[in-house]
Scaffold this motif. Structure first.
Motif, PDB file in Angstrom:
ATOM      1  N   GLU A  45     -12.372   7.017  -1.140  1.00  0.00           N
ATOM      2  CA  GLU A  45     -13.021   5.771  -1.335  1.00  0.00           C
ATOM      3  C   GLU A  45     -14.401   6.183  -1.727  1.00  0.00           C
ATOM      4  O   GLU A  45     -15.036   5.197  -2.611  1.00  0.00           O
ATOM      5  CB  GLU A  45     -13.116   5.023  -0.208  1.00  0.00           C
ATOM      6  CG  GLU A  45     -13.670   5.482   0.957  1.00  0.00           C
ATOM      7  CD  GLU A  45     -13.455   4.481   2.511  1.00  0.00           C
ATOM      8  OE1 GLU A  45     -14.723   3.979   2.823  1.00  0.00           O
ATOM      9  OE2 GLU A  45     -12.578   4.090   2.612  1.00  0.00           O
ATOM     10  N   GLN A  46     -15.114   7.311  -1.481  1.00  0.00           N
ATOM     11  CA  GLN A  46     -16.277   7.401  -2.230  1.00  0.00           C
ATOM     12  C   GLN A  46     -16.142   7.803  -3.552  1.00  0.00           C
ATOM     13  O   GLN A  46     -17.181   7.335  -4.170  1.00  0.00           O
ATOM     14  CB  GLN A  46     -16.870   8.808  -1.414  1.00  0.00           C
ATOM     15  CG  GLN A  46     -17.279   8.491  -0.023  1.00  0.00           C
ATOM     16  CD  GLN A  46     -16.085   8.477   1.071  1.00  0.00           C
ATOM     17  OE1 GLN A  46     -15.284   9.244   0.918  1.00  0.00           O
ATOM     18  NE2 GLN A  46     -16.323   7.782   2.047  1.00  0.00           N
ATOM     19  N   TRP A  74      -2.899   7.545  -3.465  1.00  0.00           N
ATOM     20  CA  TRP A  74      -3.770   7.056  -2.540  1.00  0.00           C
ATOM     21  C   TRP A  74      -2.819   6.528  -1.163  1.00  0.00           C
ATOM     22  O   TRP A  74      -3.363   6.132  -0.361  1.00  0.00           O
ATOM     23  CB  TRP A  74      -4.270   5.626  -3.038  1.00  0.00           C
ATOM     24  CG  TRP A  74      -3.423   4.699  -3.903  1.00  0.00           C
ATOM     25  CD1 TRP A  74      -2.773   4.718  -5.049  1.00  0.00           C
ATOM     26  CD2 TRP A  74      -2.430   3.642  -2.928  1.00  0.00           C
ATOM     27  NE1 TRP A  74      -1.774   3.548  -5.327  1.00  0.00           N
ATOM     28  CE2 TRP A  74      -1.520   3.234  -3.910  1.00  0.00           C
ATOM     29  CE3 TRP A  74      -2.532   3.392  -1.686  1.00  0.00           C
ATOM     30  CZ2 TRP A  74      -0.672   1.917  -3.620  1.00  0.00           C
ATOM     31  CZ3 TRP A  74      -1.613   2.334  -1.319  1.00  0.00           C
ATOM     32  CH2 TRP A  74      -0.546   1.766  -2.261  1.00  0.00           C
ATOM     33  N   HIS A  75      -1.576   6.762  -1.467  1.00  0.00           N
ATOM     34  CA  HIS A  75      -0.677   6.289  -0.576  1.00  0.00           C
ATOM     35  C   HIS A  75      -0.686   6.847   0.673  1.00  0.00           C
ATOM     36  O   HIS A  75      -0.831   8.150   0.897  1.00  0.00           O
ATOM     37  CB  HIS A  75       0.758   6.260  -1.155  1.00  0.00           C
ATOM     38  CG  HIS A  75       0.922   6.003  -2.584  1.00  0.00           C
ATOM     39  ND1 HIS A  75       0.456   6.581  -3.479  1.00  0.00           N
ATOM     40  CD2 HIS A  75       1.619   4.678  -2.886  1.00  0.00           C
ATOM     41  CE1 HIS A  75       0.743   5.850  -4.759  1.00  0.00           C
ATOM     42  NE2 HIS A  75       1.601   4.911  -4.344  1.00  0.00           N
ATOM     43  N   GLY A  76      -0.615   6.034   1.740  1.00  0.00           N
ATOM     44  CA  GLY A  76      -0.292   6.502   2.970  1.00  0.00           C
ATOM     45  C   GLY A  76       1.515   6.490   3.328  1.00  0.00           C
ATOM     46  O   GLY A  76       2.110   6.567   2.370  1.00  0.00           O
ATOM     47  N   ALA A  86      -2.585   2.551   2.900  1.00  0.00           N
ATOM     48  CA  ALA A  86      -3.204   3.415   2.118  1.00  0.00           C
ATOM     49  C   ALA A  86      -3.512   4.482   3.098  1.00  0.00           C
ATOM     50  O   ALA A  86      -3.510   4.655   4.432  1.00  0.00           O
ATOM     51  CB  ALA A  86      -4.595   2.890   1.956  1.00  0.00           C
ATOM     52  N   ASP A  87      -3.719   5.650   2.370  1.00  0.00           N
ATOM     53  CA  ASP A  87      -3.919   7.108   3.390  1.00  0.00           C
ATOM     54  C   ASP A  87      -5.142   6.659   4.076  1.00  0.00           C
ATOM     55  O   ASP A  87      -6.285   6.370   3.767  1.00  0.00           O
ATOM     56  CB  ASP A  87      -4.131   8.202   2.390  1.00  0.00           C
ATOM     57  CG  ASP A  87      -4.332   9.578   3.039  1.00  0.00           C
ATOM     58  OD1 ASP A  87      -5.319   9.809   3.791  1.00  0.00           O
ATOM     59  OD2 ASP A  87      -3.838  10.405   2.636  1.00  0.00           O
ATOM     60  N   GLY A  94     -10.094   1.050   4.114  1.00  0.00           N
ATOM     61  CA  GLY A  94      -8.732   0.378   3.593  1.00  0.00           C
ATOM     62  C   GLY A  94      -8.935  -0.326   2.143  1.00  0.00           C
ATOM     63  O   GLY A  94      -9.923  -0.384   1.871  1.00  0.00           O
ATOM     64  N   MET A  95      -7.777  -0.533   1.623  1.00  0.00           N
ATOM     65  CA  MET A  95      -7.941  -1.091   0.320  1.00  0.00           C
ATOM     66  C   MET A  95      -8.529  -2.141   0.125  1.00  0.00           C
ATOM     67  O   MET A  95      -9.216  -2.683  -0.620  1.00  0.00           O
ATOM     68  CB  MET A  95      -6.560  -1.156  -0.176  1.00  0.00           C
ATOM     69  CG  MET A  95      -5.896   0.431  -0.724  1.00  0.00           C
ATOM     70  SD  MET A  95      -7.014   1.193  -1.857  1.00  0.00           S
ATOM     71  CE  MET A  95      -6.075   2.739  -2.026  1.00  0.00           C
TER      72      MET A  95
END
Length: 401
Positions: A45-46, A74-76, A86-87, A94-95
């Motif tokens: 996310e950074q 990006w997936h969890g 999200a991962d 979170g997204m």
């Protein structure tokens, strides 16, 4: 979660019969940034927030760029009900929070998935979860979906992309749908009513004229991708664009090659999706990506792709019809040596091979603006005499007088 599952069940029943792609999206070629070319799976996310910040501070937002798109990885995991998350390590906030941040910058948020069981990076694909994923994306505030074609087995491309289009429509949030099946199934022949843009080739690679062999597939340099667009221009227009892949400007080619790459994507009315590190750009890269006169050619409301008018010894001449009777002209030097351009306008009658645009320079006078030099030249009453460097371009805008 029960409420989401109930919505999922109802939307499948009620919307399938009259689903469509969202209208009034991508009336001109989409402009934005995607994480893949520079960062591949090394995202968090950074990185995405920094790209959004830089899109604003660099002047790219003011130039028309608006989408910040997270590509693969990006997936969890999917939860017990099948909904994707999200991962948590890469995107701990979170997204939804990330989308809110991007929206707070006046930008739009894009995400990635795949029509198969797994994405190209081995993450959970959307196969069998299309409606659930669409509901999630809408709840997060997604504005753009890039939909890939890895691990699809014997799936039918048109049917698979139609299913996701229907799912997006049922979720109710207008989302730009970017079809990414690499041109294998000729999407230009069937995708106009399904997506807003479709990839015409395999992946691009940051080189001028090369093939990067990956074994059972290849990625391609700028000129290779350009040549693959031959014959496709008649299929594109407002709301439905040929996509020769994301740009490699700022990813290691020379300044001249970056300039030529950007100019030709503008001449093609291609989506302008940057693929470099926006938080670490040279002044030359910023100047190329934000050239307002070049972007105006790309974003022209006619939505007509340019066409190759002539080619000799590596020097190509391209024309692109524009609104109000204007034209864009690009002299592309593919060669390794400098070329002299001698173009007597009155010797040429230009006829668009696919659309009803034509000009006879003997009967119509134009002023001439050099886009990259940012200066006005003489009118088309005077022949153009100029030199174009290797792997570079001269781009002109002809304004009808």
């Amino acid at each position: 979660m029960k409420n989401l599952f109930f919505i999922f069940f109802i939307t499948v029943l009620n919307f399938e019969s009259y689903a469509q792609k969202f209208d009034n999206i991508a009336e001109t070629p989409p402009m934005g940034w995607n994480s893949w070319n520079k960062f591949a799976c090394n995202i968090n996310e950074q990185v995405i927030r920094a790209a959004a910040d830089a899109m604003v501070s660099s002047g790219m937002k003011d130039a028309g760029y608006e989408y910040i798109v997270i590509d693969d990885c990006w997936h969890g995991e999917r939860d017990a009900d099948g909904f994707i998350h999200a991962d948590k390590e890469k995107f701990p906030s979170g997204m939804k929070a990330l989308a809110d941040y991007i929206h707070s910058k006046g930008l739009k948020f894009g995400i990635y998935s795949d029509a198969g069981t797994e994405t190209c990076g081995g993450e959970p694909g959307s196969r069998g979860h299309e409606y659930q994923d669409a509901i999630k994306y809408a709840s997060w505030g997604v504005d753009y979906l890039k939909y890939d074609w890895c691990n699809t087995g014997k799936q039918n491309a048109e049917a698979s992309y139609t299913t996701m289009r229907n799912a997006l429509y049922s979720a109710g949030r207008p989302i730009l749908f970017a079809i990414c099946e690499w041109g294998d199934n000729k999407p230009w022949e069937w995708a106009q009513d399904i997506g807003h843009m479709w990839r015409t080739t395999g992946d691009i690679y940051a080189c001028w004229d090369c093939e990067e062999d990956h074994g059972d597939w290849s990625s391609w340099g700028v000129l290779k991708i350009l040549d693959m667009q031959d014959g496709l221009r008649k299929y594109a227009g407002p709301g439905h664009w040929n996509d020769p892949d994301m740009m490699e400007v700022g990813n290691g080619m020379s300044v001249a090659e970056d300039r030529a790459h950007f100019a030709m994507w503008c001449m093609l009315s291609a989506p302008l999706i940057a693929g470099n590190d926006l938080a670490d750009m040279s002044a030359e890269t910023v100047a190329i990506l934000t050239n307002k006169d070049m972007i105006a050619i790309n974003q022209d409301s006619l939505g007509i792709q340019g066409f190759k008018y002539s080619s000799k010894e590596g020097l190509e001449t391209w024309f692109k019809p524009l609104k109000n009777g204007d034209w864009a002209v690009t002299f592309l030097n593919r060669a390794d040596q400098e070329h002299q351009v001698n173009f007597n306008w009155e010797d040429h009658q230009i006829e668009d091979p696919d659309f009803e645009y034509r000009v006879d320079f003997k009967n119509t006078l134009f002023s001439v603006r050099d886009i990259w030099a940012q200066k006005d030249l003489k009118t088309t009453k005077h022949a153009l005499n100029a030199r174009v460097a290797p792997h570079d371009v001269i781009t002109l805008r002809l304004v009808k007088k």
